[in-house]
Design an enzyme around this catalytic site. Structure first.
Site, PDB file in Angstrom:
ATOM      1  N   GLN A 196      -1.923   2.930  10.220  1.00 36.53           N
ATOM      2  CA  GLN A 196      -0.633   3.002   9.369  1.00 36.53           C
ATOM      3  C   GLN A 196       0.359   3.859  10.174  1.00 36.53           C
ATOM      4  OE1 GLN A 196      -3.638   3.333   7.902  1.00 36.53           O
ATOM      5  NE2 GLN A 196      -3.858   2.622   5.680  1.00 36.53           N
TER       6      GLN A 196
ATOM      7  N   ASN B 187      -5.413  12.291   0.248  1.00 39.97           N
ATOM      8  CA  ASN B 187      -4.610  11.404   1.159  1.00 39.97           C
ATOM      9  C   ASN B 187      -5.333  10.820   2.228  1.00 39.97           C
ATOM     10  OD1 ASN B 187      -1.899  10.498   1.604  1.00 39.97           O
ATOM     11  ND2 ASN B 187      -1.951  11.902   3.399  1.00 39.97           N
TER      12      ASN B 187
ATOM     13  N   ASP C 179      -2.278  10.744  -2.243  1.00 41.65           N
ATOM     14  CA  ASP C 179      -2.807   9.578  -3.231  1.00 41.65           C
ATOM     15  C   ASP C 179      -2.984  10.112  -4.898  1.00 41.65           C
ATOM     16  OD1 ASP C 179      -3.069   8.717  -0.495  1.00 41.65           O
ATOM     17  OD2 ASP C 179      -2.878   6.961  -1.628  1.00 41.65           O
TER      18      ASP C 179
ATOM     19  N   ARG D 127       1.067  -1.297   0.132  1.00 42.90           N
ATOM     20  CA  ARG D 127       0.244  -0.093  -0.029  1.00 42.90           C
ATOM     21  C   ARG D 127       0.908   1.188   0.005  1.00 42.90           C
ATOM     22  NH1 ARG D 127       2.322   1.995   3.693  1.00 42.90           N
ATOM     23  NH2 ARG D 127       0.807   3.540   3.709  1.00 42.90           N
ATOM     24  N   GLY D 128       0.210   2.426  -0.150  1.00 41.60           N
ATOM     25  CA  GLY D 128       1.056   3.481  -0.387  1.00 41.60           C
ATOM     26  C   GLY D 128       1.034   3.851  -1.754  1.00 41.60           C
TER      27      GLY D 128
END
Ligand code: MRU
Length: 367
Positions: free
Chosen positions: A212, A263, A253, A57-58
């Site tokens: 996260q 984001n 994002d 992810r990210g």
């Protein structure tokens, strides 16, 4: 299979391609920080699920995983090299897999950007044999990863120019090494500052509901020896009011053409508080995350995730009444007027963003 026992998390590749077996190799981030498991993926279902379930992810790491995953899956497409339309048969299957992977998550534009880049490459080689196309795809995926490392280092240098030794820094979610291939975006100034003796004091928002910030940011910064303090998301106002942070760095994002930024959920709350307490709010954005085809934040599709992430996850028993209505957006939009500057690999851009972002993206096309 655990191939990483006793290794520092910073020494393990977030996303990698096994060149011998043509498998996608990632850290299963859903298990961190308690367990470090490396997983190998080679089927379209496994790669789609790894992205959808946040094992990788990210935004930038998703992009690299998609490019490598696309190569891994394309290398398994069976086409008879003597077939009359070898390329046509290959491309039809390639396009089906590309669309399938593209459906794994909606908000981070790097997924679409990386798949599109692979698509452009394949289309530009339509007169070549498939074996040559596959060689080029493999190289392209490796290049995307190498570029990601360079990009983050540049963002780190620009970000570091905005802070001074001893500063307090707040960050939200994980935009660190685990969200990219090295350095991170929002954490790049922190890592470079750490290497250069800046003695920064970092506050990491835990980032509900998937944590996260706690599970990944606090973990990787601690593993690097950075001074990091974990706070709950509702504590950042007090930290800012106390004067404990001099800058906020977050990742993103998708950046729309007018500078609105998607984001992790909670980012816009931090930005609004930062304005109230006069703390500069910086968005760290590789140009691969800037989407000039998206006009403004309203045009960005916000992913919604299962209610159980809010009601049950991390608890021994559910912490909400059974059947309660839940709204669980994974991202939010930070309006451009709350953003002090956007830090890209090509420099720092400020309002008016429609003009400054267009300038940076046009300059990139020429270079
Ligand atoms: O849902 P996630 O964990 O993929 O969300 C990650 C973020 O929102 C990050 O801040 C963003 O992708 C930037 S990564 C450099």
């Amino acid at each position: 299979m655990d191939e990483s026992k006793d290794k520092n998390i910073l020494d393990i590749e977030t996303v990698d391609l096994d060149l011998k077996t043509d498998e996608l190799v990632i850290i299963d981030q859903t298990l961190l920080p308690n367990r470090t498991e490396i997983i190998r993926l080679s089927t379209e279902k496994d790669i789609w699920e790894a992205i959808n379930l946040l094992k990788v992810r990210g935004a930038p790491a998703i992009g690299v995983a998609a490019a490598m995953g696309m190569y891994v899956l394309a290398s398994r497409i069976r086409v008879d090299e003597n077939a009359k339309d070898e390329y046509g048969i290959f491309y039809e299957e390639f396009a089906r897999i590309r669309d399938y992977l593209d459906s794994s998550r909606p908000t981070a534009v790097n997924l679409h950007w990386a798949l599109n880049r692979m698509d452009e490459l394949v289309k530009s080689m339509k007169d070549e044999p498939v074996s040559k196309i596959l060689d080029a795809m493999k190289q392209e995926a490796l290049d995307i990863k190498a570029e990601d490392i360079w990009v983050c280092k540049q963002i780190g240098e620009y970000g570091l120019s905005l802070i001074k030794p001893g500063d307090g820094i707040l960050t939200h979610c994980n935009a660190g090494k685990l969200a990219v291939c090295k350095y991170g975006t929002a954490t790049a100034p922190i890592y470079l500052g750490h290497e250069r003796g800046y003695n920064l004091k970092v506050f990491a928002d835990e980032t509900r509901p998937l944590l996260q910030g706690a599970r990944l940011t606090a973990y990787e910064l601690m593993s690097a020896g950075v001074d990091v303090t974990l706070i709950c998301d509702n504590m950042s106002g007090l930290i800012m009011r106390n004067g404990w942070v001099q800058a906020i760095f977050v990742g993103c994002d998708r950046v729309a053409g007018n500078g609105d930024v998607a984001n992790k959920i909670g980012t816009s709350m931090v930005a609004a508080l930062a304005k109230r307490y006069n703390v500069p709010f910086y968005v760290c954005a590789p140009t691969s995350t800037i989407d000039m085809d998206t006009g403004c934040g309203d045009d960005i599709k916000i992913e919604e995730r299962p209610a159980t992430e809010v009601t049950d996850m991390w608890y021994n028993e559910p912490m909400a009444p059974k059947g309660v209505k839940v709204y669980n957006p994974a991202f939010d939009i930070t309006d451009n007027e709350l953003i002090t500057a956007i830090i890209t690999e090509y420099g720092i851009v400020r309002a008016p963003y429609d003009i400054s972002l267009a300038r940076i993206m046009n300059g990139k096309k020429k270079s």
